[in-house]
Scaffold this active site. Structure first.
Site, short mmCIF file in Angstrom:
data_model
loop_
_atom_site.label_atom_id
_atom_site.label_comp_id
_atom_site.label_asym_id
_atom_site.label_seq_id
_atom_site.Cartn_x
_atom_site.Cartn_y
_atom_site.Cartn_z
N VAL A 107 1.27 -3.46 4.03
CA VAL A 107 1.06 -4.50 4.83
C VAL A 107 2.41 -5.43 4.88
CG1 VAL A 107 -1.30 -5.18 4.87
CG2 VAL A 107 0.16 -6.07 2.74
N LYS B 105 0.56 3.28 -3.03
CA LYS B 105 -0.78 3.95 -3.40
C LYS B 105 -0.79 5.52 -3.62
CE LYS B 105 -3.59 0.43 -1.39
NZ LYS B 105 -4.36 -0.27 -0.37
N TYR C 108 -5.35 4.59 7.47
CA TYR C 108 -6.50 3.59 7.66
C TYR C 108 -7.38 3.87 8.77
CZ TYR C 108 -3.47 0.68 4.94
OH TYR C 108 -2.62 0.51 3.94
N TYR D 138 -2.63 -3.65 -10.47
CA TYR D 138 -2.89 -3.17 -9.00
C TYR D 138 -1.82 -4.06 -8.22
CZ TYR D 138 -4.34 -2.88 -4.22
OH TYR D 138 -4.32 -2.68 -2.93
N SER E 190 0.82 -1.17 -0.25
CA SER E 190 -0.03 0.17 -0.07
C SER E 190 0.75 1.44 0.00
CB SER E 190 -0.96 -0.04 1.24
OG SER E 190 -2.05 -0.90 1.02
N1 GLN Z 1 -1.56 -5.56 -1.98
C1 GLN Z 1 -2.22 -5.31 -0.63
C2 GLN Z 1 -3.63 -5.72 -0.71
O1 GLN Z 1 -4.23 -5.00 -1.73
C3 GLN Z 1 -2.06 -3.98 -0.09
C4 GLN Z 1 -2.72 -3.63 1.07
C5 GLN Z 1 -1.82 -3.02 2.06
O2 GLN Z 1 -0.60 -3.09 1.95
N2 GLN Z 1 -2.39 -2.57 2.99
O3 GLN Z 1 -4.20 -6.38 -0.06
#
Ligand code: GLN
Length: 598
Positions: free
Chosen positions: A274, A82, A256, A204, A79
């Site tokens: 994550v 993003k 988040y 993605y 993420s």
């Molecule tokens: N690739 C992970 C997902 O889409 C990214 C989520 C994250 O890093 N919080 O679940």
């Protein structure tokens, strides 16, 4: 994307001798034993990483990099990608278009929540999965392969080096990412996702599997903090407003369901992933990248979050932090009566300046000028002393004039103009900060000289640039008698120089009586280029001498004709002859010169 020539390489300071590296190391060491949290397992490949890894890096606006721990160990961005893909979408489509497709409201929910607006299916923000998947689909490209390639290229530009993808992590998520697939289908069904589900998720998942180190991520964040310009490569990666918008969304939505507490406690725009990555930025100051794979229940890296909090506390980096009192913004006020320009002037000009110098008002400003400081300056600018017709604004000490503050001051300059007050700016940085000023010169002294010239002209006391004084009208010669003038006239031949010529270049040239033009005096040995320090100038009707007793012992400055010049030159041989043949004339000449220099 424009690419500038890299001028400053990212350099790692050696050892922990500097306080920044020391702080990073200390924070890392104090948190290293905290093994709370768990690895992300829903992407099976992520569960294979060493949970002990822990790296921190900080990148400055000059492209310097400070690191501690495993700052060079690559991890998949997840993420953390993003905000950077969001930046690309904003750069492609503009804020309004992107906003109509993805919101910017904190969801208060987990990263993989089904946070879609009822009816439209518009995801709440681009920092959660739903919003990020949709953002990815917005990146302009002819097909998914080209779309991922653009994302890779731009994220690499943010990092300042080519980022590779981790195939294993990509495949792992492709095989197990059903929740994201479900989210995408929901958006597709609601009409918010206009591309195909599989092709969008393929891009993605690839973007999430791009590999970067904490050091890379620090540079990526520093690029956002630096208004979209990578501070190491100098490449313009995204326009400045885009960088600002991304940081704003990171501040409100990046963490988040802990975004609110994060803003409260850490106070920096940030984004976690994550795999244990975390990116945070302080606008105009630095970017940080952290990596530690053990996550809390909210999916944020335990140690990376704690380390960010400690760093923010240690260096008092909270966005809402009161910056503290600064030194006064106005350091000097005065007029041409009390402040002198660097111009050596003939008596007639000095007399006019003595009588009317209060028509030139000087203000020197300093520091980092934002709204509040600009308001103080406005107050001061508004009070024009009676009779003031020129105003020097000395911006030499101004480290930064905030664009909003510059607009305020420029409006005041315009208003002064309407009251008949002419503003001359002195700014060695030549920033063009006040476009309505009559002139911008490379130093406050030159701005003052410029105003003095204008004042003299308004009193008919200036010499036209192409006019020459008669020798007997020169201050030095005028004060001698006819006989002395005749002797000196014979001993001092006339000489002329073109613009840019060096004057008093030879060692045996001991005295110059300048009759027309102007000389610039530069720090010894320097040529008058943009970088040279101009010490002052010499006007027609005055003298410059290299005669030892009049010299103040310092190395003589380099004198360069700034206009076509003419004058009378005394060389050493003639001086020696005068000593023998007309010692009294020479003595009177030196006495005159001594009194001129007082
Ligand atoms: N690739 C992970 C997902 O889409 C990214 C989520 C994250 O890093 N919080 O679940």
């Amino acid at each position: 994307m424009r690419r500038g020539k890299p001028t400053l390489e990212a350099a790692t300071p050696k050892g922990a001798s500097d306080p920044i590296t020391a702080a990073l190391k200390e924070i890392r060491d104090s948190l290293a034993s905290d093994s709370s949290g768990a690895l992300a397992t829903y992407i099976p490949q992520l569960a294979k990483v060493d949970p002990g890894l822990f790296g921190l890096a900080l990148a400055t606006m000059d492209g310097r990099l400070y690191k501690a721990g495993d700052a060079d160990v690559p991890f998949t961005l997840q993420s953390v990608s993003k905000p950077f893909v969001y930046a690309l979408a904003l750069a492609d489509l503009g804020l309004d278009e992107v906003l109509s497709r993805v919101g910017v409201e904190p969801s208060g929910e987990a990263f993989n929540a089904i946070s879609l607006e009822p009816g439209s299916g518009r995801p709440l923000n681009p920092m959660i999965n739903a919003g990020a998947i949709l953002t990815t689909s917005l990146v302009r490209a002819s097909d998914p392969v080209a779309r991922f390639e653009r994302i890779r290229v731009v994220l690499s530009a943010f990092a300042g080096r080519r980022l590779e993808m981790d195939e294993a992590v990509f495949t792992s998520e492709l095989e197990t990412g059903d929740r994201n697939r479900a989210l995408a289908w929901l958006m597709r069904n609601a009409g918010s996702l206009r591309c195909g589900v599989d092709e969008t998720l393929d891009v993605y998942f690839r973007q999430c599997a791009l590999l970067a180190t904490a050091a890379d991520v620090a540079v990526m964040a520093a690029t956002l903090a630096n208004g979209g310009v990578n501070p190491c490569t100098k490449a313009v990666v995204v326009p400045q407003p885009v960088a600002e918008h991304v940081l704003a969304v990171m501040a409100s939505c990046g963490m988040y369901d802990s975004a609110g507490e994060w803003l409260l406690r850490v106070g920096l725009p940030a984004k976690s992933g994550v795999s244990g990555g975390l990116v945070a930025a302080s606008p105009g100051q630095f970017g940080i990248g952290l990596f530690s794979p053990l996550l809390d229940a909210g999916g944020n890296s335990v140690r990376a979050a704690a380390a960010s909090r400690r760093l923010a506390e240690r260096f008092q980096l909270h966005l809402m932090h009161h910056p503290g009192r600064s030194a006064p913004v106005i350091t000097r006020t005065g007029s041409a009566l009390t402040l002198q320009s660097g111009r050596r002037r003939r008596r007639a000009e000095r007399d006019v300046l003595q009588a009317h110098g209060d028509a030139i008002d000087v203000r020197s400003l300093q520091g980092d000028i934002e709204f509040a400081a600009a308001e103080v300056v406005l107050q001061s600018l508004g009070t024009v002393p009676a009779g003031a017709r020129w105003r020097v604004l000395d911006l030499q000490g101004v480290s930064r004039l905030h664009p909003g503050a510059a607009r305020m001051l420029d409006a005041a300059v315009l208003e002064l103009g309407s009251r008949g007050v002419v503003v001359a700016v002195g700014d060695p940085h030549r920033r063009g900060l006040l476009p309505h000023a009559a002139v911008e010169l490379p130093s406050p002294e030159e701005a003052l000289e410029w105003c003095e010239d204008a004042l003299l002209e308004s009193h008919g006391a200036s010499l036209a640039p192409d006019a020459a004084l008669k020798p007997e009208a020169h201050d030095v010669l005028a004060s001698l008698d006819e006989e002395a003038r005749t002797v000196l006239g014979a001993a001092m031949p006339a000489q002329a120089w073109g613009r840019g010529d060096r004057v008093l270049a030879a060692d045996d040239e001991v005295l110059l009586l300048l009759l027309s033009g102007r000389l610039g005096a530069y720090a010894s040995g320097q040529a008058p280029d943009a970088a040279a320090r101009r010490l002052g100038s010499v006007g027609a009707g005055t003298a410059v001498s290299r005669w030892r007793p009049l010299d103040d012992g310092r190395v003589s400055p380099t004198l360069v004709a700034e206009l076509p010049c003419s004058g009378r030159l005394l060389r050493r041989v003639q001086q020696e002859r005068l000593e023998r043949e007309h010692p009294r004339v020479l003595a009177r000449l030196w006495r005159q010169l001594a009194s001129q220099q007082e």
